[in-house]
Motif scaffolding. Structure first.
Motif, PDB file in Angstrom:
ATOM      1  N   THR A  96       0.821  -1.213   0.000  1.00  0.00           N
ATOM      2  CA  THR A  96       0.000   0.000   0.000  1.00  0.00           C
ATOM      3  C   THR A  96       0.850   1.257   0.000  1.00  0.00           C
ATOM      4  N   GLN A  98      -0.066   5.105   1.437  1.00  0.00           N
ATOM      5  CA  GLN A  98      -1.085   5.908   2.116  1.00  0.00           C
ATOM      6  C   GLN A  98      -0.777   7.390   1.912  1.00  0.00           C
ATOM      7  N   GLN A 125      -4.299   3.897  -0.008  1.00  0.00           N
ATOM      8  CA  GLN A 125      -5.089   4.289   1.155  1.00  0.00           C
ATOM      9  C   GLN A 125      -5.141   5.810   1.216  1.00  0.00           C
ATOM     10  N   THR A 191      -8.992   3.059  -0.719  1.00  0.00           N
ATOM     11  CA  THR A 191      -9.454   2.599   0.589  1.00  0.00           C
ATOM     12  C   THR A 191      -9.284   3.735   1.590  1.00  0.00           C
TER      13      THR A 191
END
Length: 237
Positions: A96, A98, A125, A191
């Protein structure tokens, strides 16, 4: 469970640059009373170590069973790609990245970072998914957010057209405004990470699930959205 490797250098990080992520995770696990975390992120791109050193240290955390996956936060497209390539040397995927993303900060989409994540199998994210309370209607031009709420810190008067549209769409779907803002991120393939301090906030956030904005509604929101901006040291997304 997700936690982060804090990147501000300390003496032991300088003396043991590759081992620093592992040492800090071991300490965190003891504090949490856990055997492992699901995701371990590099908090930002300002670490003193090279990306190759950080990658080796993060990979050690996975290979020793202390983290299921690893990721980064606030990495630019170039740095993210470099980290993925370095982690691959240890057979560890980059899970991921973020970054800040919301209706008031679409830079990761505009810059191509979001598309790159989709192509490379990396989950994007979003933090500050509700722009620190600016999107749910908590703050207005007559009730300004605290000065330390620096993400997406636009003049609230300029944000009024955004919130007016979100409120209109929320009424259409019979959901809170925050649910529309979070659903927007979900529709982009992101997300969202969102803070919860009260029970009603949890319910409002969960109202973003189980439905999707129409393509026309997404275009409407895009039309009043803000691109946002990066900073030299932190928000590279």
């Amino acid at each position: 469970m997700q936690t982060k490797y804090y990147v501000v250098p300390q003496l032991k990080d300088i003396l043991h640059p590759v081992d620093a992520p592992l040492k800090k995770l071991v300490t965190s696990l003891k504090n949490f009373g856990l055997d492992y975390v699901d995701i371990y992120l590099v908090h930002g791109p300002i670490h003193g170590q090279s990306i190759s050193m950080i990658a080796q240290g993060m990979a050690d955390c996975v290979n020793k069973g202390l983290a299921k996956t690893v990721g980064v936060a606030n990495y630019s497209l170039e740095d993210m790609n470099k980290m993925q390539e370095e982690l691959a040397k240890y057979d560890v995927p980059l899970a991921t990245n973020q970054v800040e993303f919301s209706v008031l900060c679409r830079l990761p989409e505009v810059s191509g970072l979001l598309q790159a994540c989709k192509e490379r199998g990396i989950v994007l994210q979003s933090y500050s998914s509700l722009a620190q309370g600016r999107l749910p209607g908590k703050y207005t031009k007559d009730n300004l957010p605290p000065k330390e709420y620096r993400f997406s810190s636009y003049d609230m008067a300029d944000i009024e057209p955004v919130n007016a549209l979100l409120e209109k769409i929320a009424e259409r779907h019979n959901v809170p405004i925050s649910a529309v803002a979070l659903n927007y991120n979900l529709c982009k393939g992101i997300t969202p990470v969102v803070g919860v301090r009260k029970e009603e906030q949890a319910f409002s956030n969960c109202a973003a699930l189980g439905w999707r904005l129409t393509n026309n509604e997404i275009r409407e929101i895009d039309g009043v959205s803000f691109e946002g901006h990066a900073t030299k040291l932190w928000q590279h997304g």
